[in-house]
Design an enzyme around this catalytic site. Sequence first.
Site, PDB file in Angstrom:
ATOM      1  CB  ILE A  13      -1.019   0.079   1.189  1.00  0.00           C
ATOM      2  CG1 ILE A  13      -0.125  -0.200   2.574  1.00  0.00           C
ATOM      3  CG2 ILE A  13      -2.029  -1.112   1.063  1.00  0.00           C
ATOM      4  CD1 ILE A  13      -1.282   0.037   3.782  1.00  0.00           C
ATOM      5  NE  ARG A  36      -1.668 -12.133  11.791  1.00  0.00           N
ATOM      6  CZ  ARG A  36      -2.520 -12.174  12.427  1.00  0.00           C
ATOM      7  NH1 ARG A  36      -3.700 -11.524  12.602  1.00  0.00           N
ATOM      8  NH2 ARG A  36      -2.765 -13.295  12.670  1.00  0.00           N
ATOM      9  CD  GLU A  37      -3.292  -2.684   9.791  1.00  0.00           C
ATOM     10  OE1 GLU A  37      -2.545  -1.814  10.051  1.00  0.00           O
ATOM     11  OE2 GLU A  37      -4.342  -2.521   9.255  1.00  0.00           O
ATOM     12  NE  ARG A  63      15.324   8.835  16.314  1.00  0.00           N
ATOM     13  CZ  ARG A  63      15.877   8.367  15.250  1.00  0.00           C
ATOM     14  NH1 ARG A  63      15.395   8.723  13.992  1.00  0.00           N
ATOM     15  NH2 ARG A  63      17.065   7.589  15.108  1.00  0.00           N
ATOM     16  CD  GLU A  92      24.016   5.101   9.865  1.00  0.00           C
ATOM     17  OE1 GLU A  92      23.999   6.046  10.606  1.00  0.00           O
ATOM     18  OE2 GLU A  92      23.687   5.080   8.767  1.00  0.00           O
ATOM     19  CD  GLU A 140      21.496  16.409   1.310  1.00  0.00           C
ATOM     20  OE1 GLU A 140      20.467  16.634   1.048  1.00  0.00           O
ATOM     21  OE2 GLU A 140      22.521  16.414   0.478  1.00  0.00           O
TER      22      GLU A 140
END
Length: 183
Positions: A13, A36-37, A63, A92, A140
């Site tokens: 989706i 199920r999502e 966040r 990272e 960025e």
Amino acid sequence: MDFEEKTLKSEVIYDGKVTKYVVEDVLLPNGKQSKREIVRHAGASAVIAFTDDDRLLLVKQYRKAIEQISIEIPAGLKDTEDVDGMTTAKRELEEETGYQAKDWSFVTSFYSTPGFTDEFLEIYEAKQLITVENPLPKDEDETIELLALTFDEAWAEYEKGHLRDSKSVFALFYWKMNRIQNK
């Protein structure tokens, strides 16, 4: 007992930059059907990075999903060119902190929230940190502040509710366990 849910139909989706959202019709072991999502995710790596004076490197950032500032261990998404989780962790660490490490070790891996996502997170420990003269650029879309906290300072941030994401809470308890074992 059979636990497997068989997929009858799968529909994407939304296919985004970081995640893909899928709705699946499944056949349950008892013969009934359900939906199920699922959030599909490429995976990520995180770093528990210790300075020579026994401080933990953390990043402070906003966040949006939780509408607050969060203090977390450095982490990021696996890129398609990353050969393994260690490659992601090294990149990272440098991008978010400006450090590289001479000493790396694998700590653990786990599914972050298997009830709705397949995100698989690998955690590494980094020691003998070296400041990089020209580090890899930060993403960025990230505004982060580097912190180097003592155990007591990091624990205080946890108690204030600022250090609460799963990978960073794990890192804090990992640090606590190691302190207890090394007494």
